[in-house]
Design a protein around this motif. Sequence first.
Motif, PDB file in Angstrom:
ATOM      1  N   LEU B  17       0.838  -1.203   0.000  1.00  0.00           N
ATOM      2  CA  LEU B  17       0.000   0.000   0.000  1.00  0.00           C
ATOM      3  C   LEU B  17       0.868   1.245   0.000  1.00  0.00           C
ATOM      4  O   LEU B  17       0.685   2.155  -0.815  1.00  0.00           O
ATOM      5  CB  LEU B  17      -0.930  -0.030   1.215  1.00  0.00           C
ATOM      6  CG  LEU B  17      -1.856   1.172   1.358  1.00  0.00           C
ATOM      7  CD1 LEU B  17      -2.794   1.262   0.169  1.00  0.00           C
ATOM      8  CD2 LEU B  17      -2.661   1.079   2.639  1.00  0.00           C
ATOM      9  N   THR B  18       1.809   1.323   0.931  1.00  0.00           N
ATOM     10  CA  THR B  18       2.655   2.506   1.014  1.00  0.00           C
ATOM     11  C   THR B  18       3.523   2.637  -0.217  1.00  0.00           C
ATOM     12  O   THR B  18       3.763   3.757  -0.693  1.00  0.00           O
ATOM     13  CB  THR B  18       3.525   2.434   2.268  1.00  0.00           C
ATOM     14  OG1 THR B  18       4.184   1.164   2.296  1.00  0.00           O
ATOM     15  CG2 THR B  18       2.695   2.573   3.514  1.00  0.00           C
ATOM     16  N   ILE B  21       1.394   4.054  -2.856  1.00  0.00           N
ATOM     17  CA  ILE B  21       1.204   5.494  -2.623  1.00  0.00           C
ATOM     18  C   ILE B  21       2.457   6.251  -3.037  1.00  0.00           C
ATOM     19  O   ILE B  21       2.399   7.273  -3.744  1.00  0.00           O
ATOM     20  CB  ILE B  21       0.853   5.742  -1.155  1.00  0.00           C
ATOM     21  CG1 ILE B  21      -0.524   5.147  -0.842  1.00  0.00           C
ATOM     22  CG2 ILE B  21       0.876   7.230  -0.852  1.00  0.00           C
ATOM     23  CD1 ILE B  21      -0.874   5.185   0.622  1.00  0.00           C
ATOM     24  N   VAL B  25       2.801   8.939  -5.929  1.00  0.00           N
ATOM     25  CA  VAL B  25       3.355  10.273  -5.699  1.00  0.00           C
ATOM     26  C   VAL B  25       4.563  10.497  -6.600  1.00  0.00           C
ATOM     27  O   VAL B  25       4.724  11.576  -7.194  1.00  0.00           O
ATOM     28  CB  VAL B  25       3.732  10.432  -4.206  1.00  0.00           C
ATOM     29  CG1 VAL B  25       4.481  11.734  -4.001  1.00  0.00           C
ATOM     30  CG2 VAL B  25       2.494  10.390  -3.338  1.00  0.00           C
TER      31      VAL B  25
END
Lengths: 192, 511
Positions: B17-18, B21, B25
């Motif tokens: 998930l991170t 993200i 980004v």
Amino acid sequence: MNRRAAIVTLISAAAGLCSNAEAAELGPKQLGLLILRVLAYDRNLKARSDGKTASIVVLFQEGNQASESLQIDMENALEDLSSGAIISGLAVKVTSYAYANPAALDARLASLRAVAVFVCSGLGDAIPNISTVARKRSVLSFTLNTAFVKSGLSIGFANADDRVHIVVNLPATRAEGVDLDASLLRIADLYR
Amino acid sequence: MNVHLTAISLRARLVSLTSLILLAVSLALILILPSRIGEVLQQRMEERVASLAQVAAAALTAGVEFDDAKNSQESIDGLRLVTDFDYALVRRANGTVLVSINPERIPDSRVAVGSQSVITVHNGVMRIDRAVTGKVGVVGTLTLGFSMSGLQLEMRAWQRNIILWSLLVLLLGTAVNYIIGTILVGPIHMITSVALRIAGGDLSQPNLGITRKDEVGQMAAAFDRMLQLLRGLASVADRLGRGDLGGKVLLDGQVGEAIQRMVAGQRALVGQISEAAMKLGGAATQIYAVLQEQEASTAKQAGGVEEVSRTMQSLHDSAGNIAESARGVFENAQRTRQTTDGMSSHATTLNSHTARIAELLEVIRDIADRSDLLALNASLEATRAGEAGRAFALVATEMRRLAERVTASVQSVKSLLVDIRSSAASTASSTNESRQLAENTTESARQITLVTQQQRTATGQVLESMQEISAILSDSVTSTREIRASSEMLRRTAQHLNEVVGKFKLEGADK
């Protein structure tokens, strides 16, 4: 000399002159300083000289006390200022000459390979002749009387509005073989 | 989808998930930032070019105003030192060229210049056109060109740096997330391992000893408390297994209350079982005693029946003897009728005696009837269990008495018959009477024979009944013995149960 620094110095000098309350009348030293600065803006200075010296002639009217007095002051001031001074690679030499007639003046200027002549007061009637000789011998003419500039001399100095004005008769300067930098012209009052 | 997600480890999900993200980004930065930086750089270049043009125009003012080409050239020569400078062109007010630098690179097109500078970009060169204004107004125009290669290089450098930094941030972020995920998931793995060992029945696990203050630490503390509770439950179960129902259950919460209720319930149940076992043992003992008495009573009844049977056998035999005797009497009477006439004189006496005999025989018959009735009653009573057997003894006694009376009556008949024989002998001389008496005697003997036969039949039936009663009583004794054996077993079972219940430790429960 850096031209931009010189013009700044020139402006500062002019401003310094006018900042003095008693500067309504320009002194010989200030006049001499202005003459030397203006000569530095002449791109043809070296061509008009003998290649070694920049000879400046103080022209006066003999028998005219005011003219003689100014001649003495200006000669002394220019000699003081020119001591060790170099303009466009030329050493400065100052000579006084009492105006007699155009031919004698022409001969004198030719013999000295003069690059500039300061016309003292008392020679108002001889201005046309002096101008003719100066143009003939490519000698830049200076005067303290702006009326003489209007009559044909190239550069004059005047006090007005608490500041020194350099008055340039642009056609006369070009007729005298002088190529003044536009930077100087920009700060001068011009006769076109 | 949820199945797929739950099949992935928590750390993998966190890192994924991170990382997604961070990747989003990074992509956003890579896609958006370079163009934005390009705009900013171009804007900065435009501002720089405008500033340079303004300075150059100011420097050019005198030269252009006074048509001083040398002065103007000197003014623009300084631009050569400017990075990315490409070309310069100074025109007089009439459009003619005063001075220039790299004129071959200058596009032919002219731009109408007003009071504001005009900036255009063409073929990778930023061009600015600006008016040169002197004391008398616009005296000429200045056109400058600056290569944008440096800007493009700088943009590419920015783009490269952004990509590199984004990748670096992505990698570092993923690594940091992996480390954080490992730190977060580590205690969970430890808890899971301990939980699996506990699920396998091993409660000897030490406490986790995790002293963190976050959610994981709280979960570990809760797990330690749960482990402590399980140990308490195991201890209680061990105590219960050893039969120790005493002591207090030191467990909190619903589980502790439930265990306490269970222990209390077991304690009450054991108490009830103990009490029931004691009662059962007592009842079994009582039953055993009663059955012993009943067995003894039945034995006595059997003895009574046996005695009655023997009596009835004797009665039966006596009836046989009577019949035999009556037959002798009959024969004698016939012989008397045939041989003696004298007996006719004693016929009356003999007749009266015969009447007496008839009465006695009637009594005998009554007795036999009553014996029969009593035998029936005894049979009925014998079918009942318990105390009813005692009544049978009375019946048997009565029957015995009746038998005795029958015996006495028979005995009387015998004596009477002796008298008859004596009277017959004395009257033998009287032929008529004797004959009449002999005839009467014959008739009486015949009747006696008949009665005795009937009596014998009855007593035979009584004997059969007695035998049946005896068999029933024998069965009853056998059944009673079996019941007594069962009651003995029941008593022993109750005793064993009481011993088992006694192993439970109930003391101290109410302390």
